[in-house]
Design an enzyme around this catalytic site. Structure first.
Site, short mmCIF file in Angstrom:
data_model
loop_
_atom_site.label_atom_id
_atom_site.label_comp_id
_atom_site.label_asym_id
_atom_site.label_seq_id
_atom_site.Cartn_x
_atom_site.Cartn_y
_atom_site.Cartn_z
CB ILE A 65 12.21 -4.61 0.81
CG1 ILE A 65 12.00 -3.22 0.19
CG2 ILE A 65 12.42 -4.50 2.32
CD1 ILE A 65 10.75 -2.50 0.65
CG ASP A 68 9.66 -15.10 -2.61
OD1 ASP A 68 8.93 -15.31 -3.60
OD2 ASP A 68 10.07 -13.97 -2.29
CG ASN A 69 4.65 -17.01 -4.36
OD1 ASN A 69 5.37 -16.07 -4.70
ND2 ASN A 69 3.33 -16.87 -4.27
N GLY A 100 9.31 -12.40 -6.99
CA GLY A 100 10.70 -12.40 -6.55
C GLY A 100 11.58 -13.15 -7.53
CB THR A 156 3.61 1.03 1.98
OG1 THR A 156 3.87 2.11 1.09
CG2 THR A 156 2.11 0.89 2.19
CE1 TYR A 172 1.65 -2.32 -1.28
CE2 TYR A 172 1.90 0.05 -1.39
CZ TYR A 172 2.40 -1.18 -1.04
OH TYR A 172 3.63 -1.29 -0.43
CE LYS A 226 2.56 -3.91 2.47
NZ LYS A 226 3.13 -5.24 2.71
CG PHE A 258 8.57 7.63 3.16
CD1 PHE A 258 7.63 8.58 2.79
CD2 PHE A 258 8.64 7.25 4.49
CE1 PHE A 258 6.78 9.14 3.74
CE2 PHE A 258 7.80 7.80 5.44
CZ PHE A 258 6.87 8.75 5.06
#
Length: 191
Positions: free
Chosen positions: A14, A33-34, A38, A119, A144, A148, A172
């Site tokens: 995303i 970003d680590n 990704g 989410t 999860y 969130k 979604f």
């Protein structure tokens, strides 16, 4: 003057698509970003990239020492439901503790516009047999989703403290790729 948008988790699915769209719309984009999940090849070459763990306040602060950030899109985090059931500690540490560390740094640097990648899983089974609306109550059924939702609540209180504006996106089913195949889902075992 172009705005500087920070995207945490910008090498993820995303995040990387959003980075491309922001760049196409004329924003300057900084990706943090680590690369734990990704992919560097997903990051648009026009973006400025920092390989950094945003959950480490000292490491993340170095990025904000260098960059003036007007708004932040927070996409970093753990996302696999089955893994969250097997290892809830990892999910609370990353998605709640990590978000807390990220928000502390953003507050310290007076970044007052936050967008959070959440989410639709927070609804649990409350939209199983009917469409979700703004009034649908959250009822997470796995770690999860629970983390969130906890992140959403954390943002609410941090935003109140630092007078931040925020938006929360509850996605979604996200799917697709760029028409030229320059970007898409790049994981060995997609969920």
């Amino acid at each position: 003057m172009s705005k500087n948008i920070l995207v945490t988790g910008g090498a993820g699915y995303i995040g990387s698509h959003t980075v491309k769209k922001l760049l196409d719309d004329g924003f300057n984009v900084i990706v943090a970003d680590n690369l734990s999940t990704g992919n560097i090849s997903s990051v648009d070459k026009r973006a400025k990239f920092y390989k950094v763990d945003v959950t480490c306040e000292e490491e993340f602060s170095k990025v904000l020492d260098k960059e003036k950030i007007d708004a932040a899109l927070l996409c970093a985090g753990e996302i696999i439901v089955s893994e969250s059931i097997e290892n809830p500690y990892k999910y609370y540490k990353a998605n709640v503790g990590g978000l807390n560390a990220t928000l502390e740094v953003l507050g310290k640097y007076k970044v007052d516009k936050i967008m959070f990648s959440s989410t639709a899983s927070v609804y649990g089974n409350n939209c199983y047999d009917k469409p979700a609306t703004e009034e649908t109550l959250p009822d997470p059924i796995n770690p999860y989703a629970e983390t969130k939702l906890a992140g959403e609540k954390l943002i609410k209180w941090v935003a109140n403290k630092y007078n931040m504006d925020y938006v929360i996106f509850r996605y979604f089913n996200v799917a697709g790729a760029e028409p030229d195949n320059s970007n898409g889902l790049r994981v060995k075992n997609p969920t």
